[in-house]
Design a protein around this motif. Structure first.
Motif, mmCIF file in Angstrom:
data_model
loop_
_atom_site.group_PDB
_atom_site.id
_atom_site.type_symbol
_atom_site.label_atom_id
_atom_site.label_comp_id
_atom_site.label_asym_id
_atom_site.label_seq_id
_atom_site.Cartn_x
_atom_site.Cartn_y
_atom_site.Cartn_z
ATOM 1 N N GLU A 9 -0.492 -3.117 0.299
ATOM 2 C CA GLU A 9 0.469 -2.176 0.890
ATOM 3 C C GLU A 9 -0.260 -1.053 1.590
ATOM 4 O OE1 GLU A 9 3.222 -0.697 -2.001
ATOM 5 O OE2 GLU A 9 4.415 -2.527 -1.930
ATOM 6 N N THR A 11 0.722 2.765 3.794
ATOM 7 C CA THR A 11 1.716 3.737 4.230
ATOM 8 C C THR A 11 1.371 4.174 5.639
ATOM 9 O OG1 THR A 11 2.077 4.508 1.981
ATOM 10 C CG2 THR A 11 2.763 5.981 3.744
ATOM 11 N N THR A 22 6.333 2.194 4.177
ATOM 12 C CA THR A 22 5.337 1.388 3.490
ATOM 13 C C THR A 22 5.439 -0.035 4.023
ATOM 14 O OG1 THR A 22 5.487 2.776 1.533
ATOM 15 C CG2 THR A 22 4.526 0.586 1.247
ATOM 16 N N THR A 148 12.684 -4.438 3.492
ATOM 17 C CA THR A 148 11.831 -3.735 2.537
ATOM 18 C C THR A 148 11.111 -2.586 3.232
ATOM 19 O OG1 THR A 148 11.551 -5.691 1.148
ATOM 20 C CG2 THR A 148 9.858 -3.983 0.970
ATOM 21 N N HIS A 151 13.742 0.226 4.104
ATOM 22 C CA HIS A 151 14.240 0.990 2.962
ATOM 23 C C HIS A 151 13.145 1.767 2.241
ATOM 24 C CE1 HIS A 151 17.580 -2.286 2.998
ATOM 25 N NE2 HIS A 151 17.681 -1.440 3.992
ATOM 26 N N SER A 152 11.911 1.634 2.725
ATOM 27 C CA SER A 152 10.798 2.410 2.155
ATOM 28 C C SER A 152 10.674 3.797 2.797
ATOM 29 C CB SER A 152 9.476 1.657 2.321
ATOM 30 O OG SER A 152 9.037 1.684 3.673
ATOM 31 N N LYS A 154 10.422 7.434 3.747
ATOM 32 C CA LYS A 154 10.265 8.714 3.040
ATOM 33 C C LYS A 154 10.321 9.825 4.083
ATOM 34 C CE LYS A 154 9.141 7.043 -1.104
ATOM 35 N NZ LYS A 154 10.185 6.066 -1.322
#
Length: 156
Positions: A9, A11, A22, A148, A151-152, A154
């Protein structure tokens, strides 16, 4: 700016670090490549997967507009800007621990069949539209990974 997190992963942050997504292997920063209004753009071009984040400050939104009304408005706007656009509701997503209305839109752009997913969320600064898309014939294969990433989001 890219920062490595858990194994596999990464960011990816916006220019000033105010927003991040992410992603997994294959995704990369796509700043200034996908949407002029976006503050964050990522892509896995080999697999035809794309995600952008577009903020709307409270000054840009009707003060009486709810998050659900905003999501309805922006998703209908996409439907109106593609050929043979069709929209269906998706189950609400969770973005930063809050419920986020979501839609799927299918249609064509320049004779390419595409599938979009739109999730709208709210933060202190205003509403956010996170849009992911791929070629329609790759939608089933790419949907989970795209959502995914979407919806990550931030903020802050």
């Amino acid at each position: 700016m890219q920062n490595w997190g858990a194994v596999g992963e990464e960011t990816i942050e916006s220019q000033y670090g105010d927003y991040s997504l992410t992603v997994t292997s294959g995704w990369a920063d796509a700043t200034d490549e996908l949407n002029d209004a976006a503050v964050l753009e990522v892509a896995d071009k080999v697999r035809e997967k794309y995600v952008v984040v577009i903020p709307y400050s409270w000054d840009e939104v009707d003060e009486d507009m709810t998050l659900e009304e905003f999501a309805d408005y922006v998703s209908q706007d996409i439907v109106g800007n593609i050929d043979n656009g069709r929209r269906t509701s998706e189950p609400d997503a969770t973005v930063e621990g809050k419920s986020a209305p979501s839609y799927q839109v299918t249609g064509a752009i320049d004779d390419l069949e595409v599938t979009y997913w739109i999730t709208c969320s709210e933060a202190e600064e205003g509403y956010f539209q996170t849009i992911g898309w791929t070629l329609k014939n790759m939608a089933n294969k790419n949907k989970d990974d795209i959502q995914t990433v979407m919806h990550s989001l931030k903020v802050g």
